[in-house]
Design an enzyme around this catalytic site. Sequence first.
Site, PDB file in Angstrom:
ATOM      1  CE1 TYR A  20      -3.886   2.208   0.426  1.00 58.18           C
ATOM      2  CE2 TYR A  20      -2.786   3.070   2.373  1.00 58.18           C
ATOM      3  CZ  TYR A  20      -3.798   3.145   1.441  1.00 58.18           C
ATOM      4  OH  TYR A  20      -4.724   4.164   1.510  1.00 58.18           O
ATOM      5  CE  LYS A 144       4.464  -0.395  13.277  1.00 49.90           C
ATOM      6  NZ  LYS A 144       3.650   0.766  12.888  1.00 49.90           N
TER       7      LYS A 144
END
Length: 316
Positions: A20, A144
């Site tokens: 995306y 993350k």
Amino acid sequence: MEEKLGENKSKVLVVGGTGYIGKRIVKESLKQGHPTYVLRRPEIGLDIDKLQMLMSFKKKGARLIDGSFSDHQSLVRAVKQVDVVICAISGVHFRSHNILLQLKLVDAIKEAGNVKRFLPSEFGMDPAQMGHALEPGRVTFDEKMTVRKAIHEAGIPFTYVSANCFGGYFVGNLSQMGSLTPPMDHKVSLYGDGNVKAIFLDEDDIATYTIKTIDDPRTLNKTLYLRPPQNILSQRELVGIWEKLIDKELIKTSITEEDFLASMKGMDFAGQVGVGHFYHIFYEGCLTNFEVELEASSLYPEVEYTRVVEYLIRYM
């Protein structure tokens, strides 16, 4: 108009280039004149759409490099051909499997030893600000941070890009969960009083700012926050812009904090993560309740970023 390739432009490898955000980063890297490489993984199998996208990149001047996360040396060989590595593996599948992929990429970058800048797959909320996040959504931020820890321990130069709310997921639907388009029945749900500020970005602008950073010494080993001032809006302001465009007032219903969190019961994992993230954005104000050192629109005032009203017009 695409810039000519210059000797002073870093060579860029995009991992996840058919995703995306990744596909936009590839196009913007080419547009800004960087020799651009895209990792072609055998894992795409018979996905004809991804293959054709890769071929379209090649036609525009990108170079395809074969590499697989199951073949460490193929990643090392790919990384050795470039100066900058940008990972844009989809956040939708960020849990566990994709974390392992990014850690493998970190290992390859460390072994190659030539990379001047690594941009891991972030592009959303700053995980360093989300240590208090609700379960189960907290796992996306914790993982993350695991990647960040590996980057720091490996001594790899980096830039983190915090892009806040993607327009396609938060603007066109007036930030309604479960939809990607504006409400058709002229009813809209507000989170609390709807006055908490959020930050909305056009996805192409995210790519533009991302590529701007890679040769900029000001962003080395820093987090760049994308906070274009005219796109810092409350949900109520977002709805108001749409109302002006369609010349009609929507029926607004307020969802209390308690009711919103209670809606997590019975949802699958993805739904619970979504509710948690929306809670932090629209009730807590996690995108705007802290000061930042580096802000993209100030650092790169030449970028004509897309305003929310311009983004919304496409839905009319």
